[in-house]
Design an enzyme around this catalytic site. Structure first.
Site, PDB file in Angstrom:
ATOM      1  N   LYS A 297       0.857  -1.182   0.000  1.00  0.00           N
ATOM      2  CA  LYS A 297       0.000   0.000   0.000  1.00  0.00           C
ATOM      3  C   LYS A 297       0.888   1.225   0.000  1.00  0.00           C
ATOM      4  O   LYS A 297       1.824   1.339   0.790  1.00  0.00           O
ATOM      5  CB  LYS A 297      -0.871  -0.018   1.281  1.00  0.00           C
ATOM      6  CG  LYS A 297      -1.814   1.144   1.392  1.00  0.00           C
ATOM      7  CD  LYS A 297      -3.161   0.807   0.791  1.00  0.00           C
ATOM      8  CE  LYS A 297      -4.006   2.010   0.510  1.00  0.00           C
ATOM      9  NZ  LYS A 297      -3.782   2.659  -0.792  1.00  0.00           N
TER      10      LYS A 297
ATOM     11  N   GLN B 231       7.286   3.920   3.800  1.00  0.00           N
ATOM     12  CA  GLN B 231       5.878   3.519   3.869  1.00  0.00           C
ATOM     13  C   GLN B 231       5.687   2.271   4.732  1.00  0.00           C
ATOM     14  O   GLN B 231       4.644   2.106   5.370  1.00  0.00           O
ATOM     15  CB  GLN B 231       5.372   3.268   2.441  1.00  0.00           C
ATOM     16  CG  GLN B 231       3.872   3.253   2.301  1.00  0.00           C
ATOM     17  CD  GLN B 231       3.264   4.649   2.214  1.00  0.00           C
ATOM     18  OE1 GLN B 231       3.780   5.503   1.499  1.00  0.00           O
ATOM     19  NE2 GLN B 231       2.190   4.886   2.922  1.00  0.00           N
TER      20      GLN B 231
ATOM     21  N   LYS C  81       5.457   3.524   8.325  1.00  0.00           N
ATOM     22  CA  LYS C  81       4.280   4.374   8.471  1.00  0.00           C
ATOM     23  C   LYS C  81       3.018   3.521   8.531  1.00  0.00           C
ATOM     24  O   LYS C  81       2.174   3.675   9.404  1.00  0.00           O
ATOM     25  CB  LYS C  81       4.219   5.324   7.265  1.00  0.00           C
ATOM     26  CG  LYS C  81       3.110   6.333   7.337  1.00  0.00           C
ATOM     27  CD  LYS C  81       3.006   7.139   6.049  1.00  0.00           C
ATOM     28  CE  LYS C  81       4.313   7.763   5.652  1.00  0.00           C
ATOM     29  NZ  LYS C  81       4.177   8.729   4.566  1.00  0.00           N
TER      30      LYS C  81
ATOM     31  N   LYS D 192       5.266   1.741  -3.166  1.00  0.00           N
ATOM     32  CA  LYS D 192       5.176   3.100  -3.714  1.00  0.00           C
ATOM     33  C   LYS D 192       5.393   3.000  -5.226  1.00  0.00           C
ATOM     34  O   LYS D 192       6.030   2.070  -5.712  1.00  0.00           O
ATOM     35  CB  LYS D 192       6.261   3.984  -3.102  1.00  0.00           C
ATOM     36  CG  LYS D 192       6.003   5.468  -3.265  1.00  0.00           C
ATOM     37  CD  LYS D 192       5.064   6.014  -2.205  1.00  0.00           C
ATOM     38  CE  LYS D 192       4.649   7.434  -2.490  1.00  0.00           C
ATOM     39  NZ  LYS D 192       3.872   8.037  -1.408  1.00  0.00           N
TER      40      LYS D 192
ATOM     41  N   GLY E 196      -2.964   8.211  -4.136  1.00  0.00           N
ATOM     42  CA  GLY E 196      -2.385   9.453  -4.665  1.00  0.00           C
ATOM     43  C   GLY E 196      -1.086   9.826  -3.974  1.00  0.00           C
ATOM     44  O   GLY E 196      -0.699   9.234  -2.983  1.00  0.00           O
ATOM     45  N   ASP E 197      -0.410  10.799  -4.520  1.00  0.00           N
ATOM     46  CA  ASP E 197       0.772  11.430  -3.918  1.00  0.00           C
ATOM     47  C   ASP E 197       0.987  12.711  -4.721  1.00  0.00           C
ATOM     48  O   ASP E 197       0.061  13.159  -5.433  1.00  0.00           O
ATOM     49  CB  ASP E 197       2.002  10.495  -3.973  1.00  0.00           C
ATOM     50  CG  ASP E 197       3.165  11.030  -3.133  1.00  0.00           C
ATOM     51  OD1 ASP E 197       3.057  11.030  -1.903  1.00  0.00           O
ATOM     52  OD2 ASP E 197       4.179  11.479  -3.710  1.00  0.00           O
TER      53      ASP E 197
ATOM     54  N   THR F  62      -4.660  13.811   5.336  1.00  0.00           N
ATOM     55  CA  THR F  62      -3.238  13.936   5.700  1.00  0.00           C
ATOM     56  C   THR F  62      -2.983  15.253   6.429  1.00  0.00           C
ATOM     57  O   THR F  62      -2.300  15.291   7.454  1.00  0.00           O
ATOM     58  CB  THR F  62      -2.347  13.800   4.459  1.00  0.00           C
ATOM     59  OG1 THR F  62      -2.737  12.635   3.752  1.00  0.00           O
ATOM     60  CG2 THR F  62      -0.886  13.691   4.836  1.00  0.00           C
TER      61      THR F  62
ATOM     62  N   ASN G 154      -2.418  19.257  -1.672  1.00  0.00           N
ATOM     63  CA  ASN G 154      -3.411  18.585  -0.846  1.00  0.00           C
ATOM     64  C   ASN G 154      -3.063  18.622   0.647  1.00  0.00           C
ATOM     65  O   ASN G 154      -3.894  18.995   1.479  1.00  0.00           O
ATOM     66  CB  ASN G 154      -3.553  17.136  -1.347  1.00  0.00           C
ATOM     67  CG  ASN G 154      -4.485  16.338  -0.472  1.00  0.00           C
ATOM     68  OD1 ASN G 154      -4.045  15.510   0.314  1.00  0.00           O
ATOM     69  ND2 ASN G 154      -5.773  16.595  -0.573  1.00  0.00           N
TER      70      ASN G 154
HETATM   71  P1  NDP Z   1       0.459  17.938  -4.219  1.00  0.00           P
HETATM   72  O1  NDP Z   1       0.913  17.579  -5.572  1.00  0.00           O
HETATM   73  O2  NDP Z   1      -0.986  18.145  -3.949  1.00  0.00           O
HETATM   74  O3  NDP Z   1       1.213  19.258  -3.710  1.00  0.00           O
HETATM   75  C1  NDP Z   1       2.591  19.331  -3.624  1.00  0.00           C
HETATM   76  C2  NDP Z   1       2.977  20.739  -3.234  1.00  0.00           C
HETATM   77  O4  NDP Z   1       4.386  20.792  -3.017  1.00  0.00           O
HETATM   78  C3  NDP Z   1       2.687  21.744  -4.327  1.00  0.00           C
HETATM   79  O5  NDP Z   1       2.456  23.004  -3.744  1.00  0.00           O
HETATM   80  C4  NDP Z   1       3.999  21.751  -5.117  1.00  0.00           C
HETATM   81  O6  NDP Z   1       4.221  22.924  -5.867  1.00  0.00           O
HETATM   82  C5  NDP Z   1       5.013  21.617  -4.006  1.00  0.00           C
HETATM   83  N1  NDP Z   1       6.223  20.941  -4.524  1.00  0.00           N
HETATM   84  C6  NDP Z   1       6.284  19.737  -5.153  1.00  0.00           C
HETATM   85  N2  NDP Z   1       7.546  19.444  -5.505  1.00  0.00           N
HETATM   86  C7  NDP Z   1       8.282  20.484  -5.099  1.00  0.00           C
HETATM   87  C8  NDP Z   1       9.654  20.786  -5.175  1.00  0.00           C
HETATM   88  N3  NDP Z   1      10.539  19.949  -5.758  1.00  0.00           N
HETATM   89  N4  NDP Z   1      10.074  21.953  -4.616  1.00  0.00           N
HETATM   90  C9  NDP Z   1       9.195  22.795  -4.022  1.00  0.00           C
HETATM   91  N5  NDP Z   1       7.880  22.570  -3.932  1.00  0.00           N
HETATM   92  C10 NDP Z   1       7.436  21.431  -4.449  1.00  0.00           C
HETATM   93  O7  NDP Z   1       1.063  16.807  -3.261  1.00  0.00           O
HETATM   94  P2  NDP Z   1       0.636  16.410  -1.784  1.00  0.00           P
HETATM   95  O8  NDP Z   1       0.181  17.614  -1.043  1.00  0.00           O
HETATM   96  O9  NDP Z   1      -0.239  15.240  -1.877  1.00  0.00           O
HETATM   97  O10 NDP Z   1       2.028  15.892  -1.203  1.00  0.00           O
HETATM   98  C11 NDP Z   1       2.959  16.756  -0.539  1.00  0.00           C
HETATM   99  C12 NDP Z   1       3.912  15.920   0.293  1.00  0.00           C
HETATM  100  O11 NDP Z   1       3.160  15.160   1.254  1.00  0.00           O
HETATM  101  C13 NDP Z   1       4.730  14.878  -0.483  1.00  0.00           C
HETATM  102  O12 NDP Z   1       5.986  14.730   0.138  1.00  0.00           O
HETATM  103  C14 NDP Z   1       3.931  13.593  -0.307  1.00  0.00           C
HETATM  104  O13 NDP Z   1       4.714  12.443  -0.468  1.00  0.00           O
HETATM  105  C15 NDP Z   1       3.480  13.775   1.135  1.00  0.00           C
HETATM  106  N6  NDP Z   1       2.320  12.977   1.521  1.00  0.00           N
HETATM  107  C16 NDP Z   1       1.126  13.115   0.879  1.00  0.00           C
HETATM  108  C17 NDP Z   1       0.035  12.380   1.292  1.00  0.00           C
HETATM  109  C18 NDP Z   1      -1.313  12.589   0.710  1.00  0.00           C
HETATM  110  O14 NDP Z   1      -2.277  12.024   1.249  1.00  0.00           O
HETATM  111  N7  NDP Z   1      -1.475  13.378  -0.341  1.00  0.00           N
HETATM  112  C19 NDP Z   1       0.157  11.373   2.362  1.00  0.00           C
HETATM  113  C20 NDP Z   1       1.432  11.367   3.016  1.00  0.00           C
HETATM  114  C21 NDP Z   1       2.474  12.123   2.575  1.00  0.00           C
HETATM  115  P3  NDP Z   1       3.882  22.947  -7.450  1.00  0.00           P
HETATM  116  O15 NDP Z   1       2.379  22.980  -7.539  1.00  0.00           O
HETATM  117  O16 NDP Z   1       4.553  24.173  -7.942  1.00  0.00           O
HETATM  118  O17 NDP Z   1       4.475  21.680  -7.999  1.00  0.00           O
END
Ligand code: NDP
Length: 446
Positions: free
Chosen positions: A91, A112, A115, A127, A166-167, A210, A241
């Site tokens: 997962k 993961q 976690k 993943k 998603g991620d 999250t 997200n």
């Molecule tokens: P999203 O794609 O919804 O958002 C990612 C955000 O981070 C955007 O604002 C993006 O900016 C920014 N970002 C991405 N890559 C970079 C980078 N290299 N440098 C600077 N900013 C960056 O993803 P999530 O919110 O889902 O995920 C964010 C983090 O949380 C990740 O590390 C993910 O693995 C982790 N996570 C997510 C979960 C979930 O349920 N969604 C669960 C557990 C962990 P831009 O739009 O400009 O790309």
């Protein structure tokens, strides 16, 4: 690290996975904190648990060809790393971002395992993803990519085998296209993906999970140290997200969030970030965060991401990506009075940053524990799908709150038991590891 067995395992990992620094970083952090457990448990050494744990059970790499809006063939690379199935089906999410390569997927898959174990739900670690960038692509292009990606992935996943989610870059739109393609190929309607839309088997509260749960965990950590979100200034990186719903919950708990970012730059609004404007820009229009100034000209926008950590705050919630806080940024946070960091993103702090947190007695909530609410809701979505039931938002939220409280308690007590009181990183690694290790030992050398 002094334990000869762990040193040997780590040397082997470095040799076998050269060129994958994020993966080596993730393994190093975990092995360093497992030292007191390994000293006490020679049976786990004998069973080769750690040697086996660091090697994925299966790694799948595949071609993803698709046709863009100009009729031109594009080729991306797809990945699924099925890391560990000791305590349940694999997962973990699917990341769509140009920076994706095997090392990123392996580091995420490795994290993961622990976690998922911490959530108390029966889920193994995995993943996947691709170096495809959904940014700037039309809906049609995203759909054709997702269909091609799923055409291959569908051969390797299943509701009792491997359930992706998603991620970064994979939200409700992408999950919808992938689910549709899986159903068409397999001719079955099954809970093979989580993060699905509410009309076709998704769980209420998955979108918020999250971010909300990051705040539930942080709140427990603050409470245990005589503090709370009330009246605190918070900086949140990212505006995706996790970041958006972390802002929503932190604000509802009495905090003021003054800054958010995207991969181009960050905004600072001393009056508190207007989340409705951020949702409009990011969730509805899919635009850049600098558009915020059209709503609030009194706010400021700065190009580049790193500077966000120079904004004075009490609590920092990194919710963008790996290694976004380095030692230098952590030192500035500490100097400006920040006393707590809790990670919404996966591995957002470099090892040097973590050193700074501990040296300055800051509270540190590591990603494995603090952001586990997303996958916990995925686990609850799987349960609802199996039962053909949908729980209310309140039912899911209440279960999640309970899970996050118990994750915090598990981290707190494991750290204490192994002589590292207050080190929630060690606590998370140890508590997550022990359950998986016992299951691996019980199942024999597989
Ligand atoms: P999203 O794609 O919804 O958002 C990612 C955000 O981070 C955007 O604002 C993006 O900016 C920014 N970002 C991405 N890559 C970079 C980078 N290299 N440098 C600077 N900013 C960056 O993803 P999530 O919110 O889902 O995920 C964010 C983090 O949380 C990740 O590390 C993910 O693995 C982790 N996570 C997510 C979960 C979930 O349920 N969604 C669960 C557990 C962990 P831009 O739009 O400009 O790309």
């Amino acid at each position: 690290m002094k334990n000869a067995y762990l040193i040997g395992v780590l040397e082997n990992v470095k040799k076998r996975n050269a060129g994958e620094p994020e993966f080596i970083q993730a393994v190093t952090e975990v092995l360093e904190t497992l030292e007191p457990v390994i000293e006490k448990r020679p049976d786990l050494v004998e069973a080769g648990v750690v040697d086996r744990l660091v090697e994925p059970e299966r790694q799948i790499i595949f071609r993803v060809p698709w046709v863009d809006d100009n009729g031109k063939v594009q080729v991306n690379r797809g990945f699924r790393v099925q890391y560990n199935s000791a305590i349940g089906p694999y997962k973990g999410g699917l990341r769509l971002h140009p920076s994706v390569y095997l090392g990123i997927i392996k580091f995420l898959g490795f994290e993961q395992i622990f976690k998922n174990s911490l959530t108390t739900l029966p889920m193994g670690g995995g993943k996947g993803g691709s170096d495809f960038d959904p940014k700037g692509k039309s809906d049609g292009e995203v759909m054709r990519f997702c269909q091609s990606f799923m055409t291959e992935l569908s051969k390797h996943i299943g509701a009792d085998l491997d359930v992706p989610a998603g991620d970064i870059g994979t939200g409700a739109r992408e999950i919808g296209y992938m689910f549709g393609q899986y159903k068409r190929l397999r001719n079955e309607f099954t809970g093979v993906l989580t993060g699905k839309g509410l009309t076709y088997g998704g769980s209420l509260a998955r979108t918020q999970a999250t971010g909300y749960c990051l705040c539930y965990f942080t709140n427990e950590m603050l409470k245990a140290n005589g503090k709370s979100f009330e009246g605190q200034t918070v900086v949140i990186s990212g505006s995706g997200n996790v970041a958006i719903y972390a802002n929503e919950k932190a604000t509802s708990m009495g905090a003021k969030v003054v800054a958010m970012s995207d991969s181009n730059g960050y905004i600072y609004d001393k009056n508190g970030v207007d989340l409705a404007a951020i949702k409009q820009i990011k969730e509805v229009e899919r635009k850049r965060i600098k558009e915020y100034l059209n709503y609030h000209p009194e706010a400021t926008y700065t190009e580049g991401c790193k500077g966000i950590w120079t904004i004075p705050c009490d609590i920092a919630l990194p919710c963008a990506t790996q290694n976004e806080i380095d030692g230098e940024s952590a030192a500035i946070l500490a100097k400006n009075g920040c006393y707590a960091v809790a990670e919404g993103a996966n591995m957002p702090s470099t090892p040097e940053a973590i050193d700074v947190y501990f040296k300055n007695n800051m509270l540190y909530g590591p990603a494995k524990a603090a952001n586990a609410g997303g996958v916990a809701t995925s686990g609850l979505e799987m349960s609802q799908n199996s039962q053909r039931l949908s729980w209310t938002f309140e039912e899911v939220d209440e279960k999640l709150h309970g899970i996050m409280v118990s994750i915090f308690k598990a981290c707190e007590s494991a750290a204490k038991e192994y002589g590292m009181e207050g080190n929630y990183m060690a606590g998370a690694n140890i508590a997550g590891f022990l359950k998986v290790a016992e299951a691996m030992k019980a199942q024999g050398c597989v």
